[in-house]
Structure formats: C-alpha cells, structure tokens
Design an enzyme around this catalytic site. Structure first.
Site, PDB file in Angstrom:
ATOM      1  CG  HIS A 101      -9.949  -0.962   4.973  1.00 53.06           C
ATOM      2  ND1 HIS A 101      -9.078  -1.260   3.936  1.00 53.06           N
ATOM      3  CD2 HIS A 101      -9.170  -0.659   6.025  1.00 53.06           C
ATOM      4  CE1 HIS A 101      -7.848  -1.141   4.367  1.00 53.06           C
ATOM      5  NE2 HIS A 101      -7.865  -0.775   5.633  1.00 53.06           N
ATOM      6  CG  ASP A 102      -8.013   2.830   5.092  1.00 53.71           C
ATOM      7  OD1 ASP A 102      -8.479   2.482   6.190  1.00 53.71           O
ATOM      8  OD2 ASP A 102      -6.920   2.444   4.657  1.00 53.71           O
ATOM      9  CD  GLU A 138      -2.303   1.573   2.684  1.00 49.97           C
ATOM     10  OE1 GLU A 138      -3.370   2.181   2.790  1.00 49.97           O
ATOM     11  OE2 GLU A 138      -1.621   1.225   3.676  1.00 49.97           O
TER      12      GLU A 138
END
Ligand code: BGC
Length: 567
Positions: free
Chosen positions: A354-355, A296
């Site tokens: 999910h962020d 990421e």
C-alpha cells in the site's frame, strides 16, 4: 472446478494437484513458510454499507474468492489486514487512537469476530497490522502525556527540552532528526514547553519504548488480539521502535532527494534493544501454537532483514521492489538475499504494497499488456520465501492517477511544501469486482477513484477468461500448494547462458522444480540443466500456450515463464 475451456496446460496442473488441497504443513510454524499471504487494504476492498469505504463485512463477502478450498478460488493461506482500529485519519489508519477496538467505518467487534471465524472455517489465517512505533496524537495516552510533565503518562512518549533558544527566543530542536514525511521530527508543545518526537507526522508521536509501562501496555494489546483469535501480526516500522537513549544527531550524507535520505540513520532506528524486545513478544505469541509475526523493515538492508528474522518472525525487506525489469538485476538481488539469509533463513517476497507503486505499473510495458505481470507473478510465487500478494495484484491492477484535489495521502498533501513524495493513493484504488456501480466495489462514490480500466480489468471478467492474469495466479498458487519444492524447497540459481533469462532450481526432499523466467522481448533458445532425477524436464505451467515440449532445450517465447518438474 476448473472450467472445460482450459487446455493442456490446465490438465497438466490438475495432474500435478493432489487429491485434496494440501493443508498447511504439520509443523504449525512451517505453514508460514509454505503459505501465501494476501494483503487486504480494508478501505479499498469491498463496501457493503454504502459509504464508499470498504468494511469488514465486505472482506467476509469475498472470503470464498480468496480460498474456498477449490482451485477455482485464489488459494491464499492468510490475510493481512491493514489497520482497522479507530484512528484520527491522518495517515489512513496508521495513526491509531484505540488499539483494542474496531473503527466504526469498518464495522464492529462482532463483525471482526465473525470474519475471523469464517476465515478460519476456510483455513485462512488472519494477521493484524499493529502500529506500535507511534500512536495518534488523539490517543488518550498522548493526550494525557502532553497535559503535564509530571502526570502518570508523562514519559510515555519521547519528550525533550529544547537545546537552548534562538536570540529571538525560539526553542531550538534537541537534535537534527527529520520526519520521514518531510520537515523536522520534533514538534514544540507549548503546554509542556518541550519538544516531542515523531518519525512520521506531528499527529503520530513516537512511543517511548524504553519505558517499561509502555512495553507492558503494548504487550497487553498483543494478548488481547491473540485472545480474539488472530493468527499473527505485522509490526509497522518495526526497526524504528527504539532510538538511541541519548538521542544524538545523525551524521549527514550526500545525495538523496529528500532530507530524510540525506542522513545516515544511525541513532533513530535499528538499536540493539530491538532483539530482546522481539524475544519478549515471541514469548507471548508462542504461548499459542503457530502464531506468526512479521516486522516491516523501515528503510533497511537485506542483511538487517536477515538479522532480525527469527523462528516464527519474518521481515519485510523491499529490495525486490527496487529492482528494474531485468533478469540480471533480479538474479543479483536474489543472490544477495540468499547470501544474507543463508539456506536456514527464511525471507519474504514482496513486489507490491500500500506504500509503493504497484508492480504492474512499475513493469508496465504497454504493447505487451500483461505479459510481464505474469512473469512477475511466477517470480513472486516460486522464489524461496513467503510471498505477500497485495490485493489487486492478482488482476494486474495498475496505479491510478489521483488529481491534487482528491489526494487523501497526507504525506502527499504535505509534500508540496516539505518534500517530494509519491502519492500513495495511486496504489490504493478500490478493488474492481465486476459489473454494477463502481465495478461492484460500492454503491456510493468510492473514497478514492476507481481504476479507469475497471470495466474490463476486474475479477468477474478475468474469472471468465482462462488466459487472464487472475486465472494464471490461481493456477500458480494451487500448483505451489501441491509442490513442496516450489514452496519450502531450497534455492539454487541456474546459469542458462542468456542475459535476458533468469532461472533457478527449487528442491525439496523428493522433488525438484526448475523455474525459467524470460524477461526479454526476443525468443531465445536455452539449454536446460540436467535434472536431479536424470529424467527429462517436463513443463507443468507456462504463461504461454501451448506448454513447451519435454527435453533438454527450451525455445523460450518472448516474456515467457515456465515451470518444469522432473518426476
Ligand atoms: C506504513 C505506512 C505508514 C507508516 C507510518 C509504514 O511503513 O506501511 O503506510 O504511513 O508506516 O505508520
């Protein structure tokens, strides 16, 4: 099998499908290029033990939904599980207190082994999320490290003496670094009389990657999970592992709502040592064929993403998430990515995770319902790169507003005092499967509230509706599986003469596909480019019924996406 309710366009797809589903390419790593990865947020996927929190058995129950080998299933190739390890729960699992075990809330190691075996039986690979920039403050390594300045693990985290003391005797921080979640990146420890560094919460101390013992311990964890059969790893905030050895203060910059964005992060991430570490990790991972890793990119540019990409190692960059709903904006962002990666590089395609606010909410355009969602789905699954689909994206799940009293996201709870923060709970609502309590997610009160649309927007109702977002995703993914031009083909932007339309050509050895995406609310007529084979373009998938006729002109309906082939 495909239901008899379906019309011409489904027949066209069925014609395009090979006899048997295409298995991942012979070259094991090539499979990570052609495949579609599905992100499961385990807490929110499916709860089988009635505690309101999703678990591994719940994921197992839905493997057939994800891919049972038939076009009735979604057809994804791999699942990435957000962290499932024991955690102190300060950052929903991104604060790990034991890297080798499974959090009781999700199940046991044997549940995990069963999940891997059953996933593999269906040709689904399993990717784990490894959070290696930091541990939980309750991890035994940190507990030991903070106990003394001379113990065995004293140098496993980033400890520093104060930069002097204030006249009132307060220790001054070693430098100006700030936490991404707000507040300083340094917390004073009264026992050691030193500060420790945390890029995120004080409960997430950063590991000292410059210590060879830390490196060895972490590489051992990677080996452990490989031995347990996992197929790959997502490395959380991968580019933050190394900090400059001297920890200099970052320069300031103007603008930015949050203190974190008012610094140029020259010294707290993106250090050159990362490249060599990646090579070492890949050496271990490559001891088994076909294992992938994805890092990421924490707040980085497309150029950095391209630079950190390596064989078998992908990088998430979030440049597409930042684009507004505009054909031009996407065309520009993709041109920039293509230039950075070059034809030999391989990007990832991410519109949700999910962020971040879900793509269906970012693009929500009330009156047009799911029209934009389907155009976005086409983009996600036909651009050049490995698509990552976030659970719920395939039913057009929207963000869910969570009142203050119910907020779980620690960064959001802190934000009141320390920084403005988008509450990430909104993108983590439990998956609505169908009928029953909590739309089939759990018999107990879910850990986060369900979407208010759950009774109508759920997997069962969309399965029954051939025009639903889910039915469209299924067709799209299976079409992608059957056409190498759409998965591994080259990319070329096509000027189509209308600012509301974004079009591109994908080409593999013996086939071509033309993708035309209409972002506008008006119908437009566009001229299609000549096809590589010289034969007329033939539409094989559209977001609208019926399929447009073959020919060199296209009457594109409002918010319509069409895929053409020329064979
Ligand atoms: C994860 C977040 C997490 C953070 C700290 C990330 O980028 O995706 O969910 O809060 O890393 O671990």
């Amino acid at each position: 099998m495909i239901s008899s309710q379906m019309g011409d366009r489904d027949q066209a797809i069925m014609d395009a499908l090979p006899e048997a589903p295409v298995t991942p390419a012979a070259d094991a790593l090539e499979g990570w290029r052609s495949g579609v990865v599905y992100q499961v947020y385990p807490r929110s996927f499916s709860d089988t033990d009635g505690d309101g929190v999703g678990d591994l058995a719940g994921i197992l129950d839905h493997l057939d939904y994800l891919n049972d080998g038939s076009p009735d299933s979604l057809g994804i190739d791999a699942i990435w599980l957000s962290p499932i390890y024991p955690s102190a729960g300060f950052d929903s699992g991104y604060d790990v207190s034991d890297y080798s075990a499974i959090d009781r809330i999700f199940g046991t190691l044997s549940d995990f082994e069963r999940l891997v075996a059953e996933a593999h039986r269906r040709g689904i690979r399993v990717i784990l999320d490894l959070v290696l920039n930091h541990t939980s403050h309750l991890h035994p390594w940190f507990v030991e490290s903070r106990a003394s300045r001379t113990g065995l693990r004293s140098d496993w985290y980033i400890w520093r003496d104060p930069a002097g003391y204030s006249p009132a005797g307060r220790p001054r921080r070693p430098n100006n670094w700030v936490s991404f979640f707000g507040g300083p990146a340094w917390t004073w420890d009264a026992t050691r009389e030193q500060f420790y560094l945390h890029t995120f919460l004080p409960q997430q101390p950063d590991l000292n990657w410059r210590n060879p013992a830390v490196r060895a311990a972490v590489l051992e964890i990677i080996r452990t999970w490989l031995d347990r059969g996992v197929d790959g790893f997502r490395f959380d905030v991968f580019n933050a592992f190394f900090k400059h050895a001297d920890l200099p203060s970052n320069p300031y910059r103007l603008g930015g709502r949050r203190a974190y964005s008012r610094q140029v992060h020259l010294y707290d991430k993106n250090q050159p040592e990362l490249v060599e570490l990646l090579a070492e990790i890949r050496q271990i991972v490559d001891e088994l064929p076909g294992r992938m890793t994805v890092g990421e990119l924490f707040e980085g540019s497309v150029r950095q993403a391209a630079a950190y990409t390596a064989p078998g190692h992908l990088i998430f960059d979030f440049s597409l998430i930042r684009q507004p709903w505009s054909a031009r904006a996407f065309a520009r962002a993709i041109a920039e990515r293509e230039a950075a990666f070059g034809p030999g590089g391989w990007p990832t395609i991410v519109l949700s995770n999910h962020d971040q606010s879900r793509s269906a909410s970012r693009y929500d355009d009330g009156p047009h319902g799911d029209a934009r969602v389907k155009v976005a789905a086409t983009l996600l699954l036909t651009l050049r790169g490995t698509p990552f689909l976030y659970y719920g994206e395939e039913i057009g799940l929207r963000d869910v507003a969570v009142p203050w009293a119910e907020i779980q996201d620690p960064a959001a709870r802190r934000s009141r005092f320390l920084s403005s923060w988008w509450n990430r709970d909104q993108a983590r609502a439990p998956m609505p499967w169908g009928l029953g309590p909590n739309a089939g997610f759990s018999t107990a009160r879910p850990w986060l509230r369900m979407s208010p649309e759950s009774a109508t927007r759920n997997v069962a109702s969309q399965t029954a509706d051939p025009r639903s977002v889910l039915s469209y995703y299924r067709r799209l993914i299976w079409l992608r599986r059957s056409r190498s031009a759409l998965s591994v083909g080259s990319y070329e932007a096509v000027g189509i003469g209308d600012a509301s339309v974004f079009a591109y050509l994908r080409r593999a050895a013996d086939q071509a596909a033309l993708v035309v995406l209409g972002f506008g609310r008006r119908a437009v007529t566009v001229a299609l480019p000549e096809s590589p084979s010289g034969r007329p373009w033939r539409a094989i998938l559209s977001t609208h019924d019926p399929l447009p006729p073959a020919g060199d002109r296209l009457e594109l309906r409002p918010l319509e996406a069409v895929i053409f082939v020329d064979d």
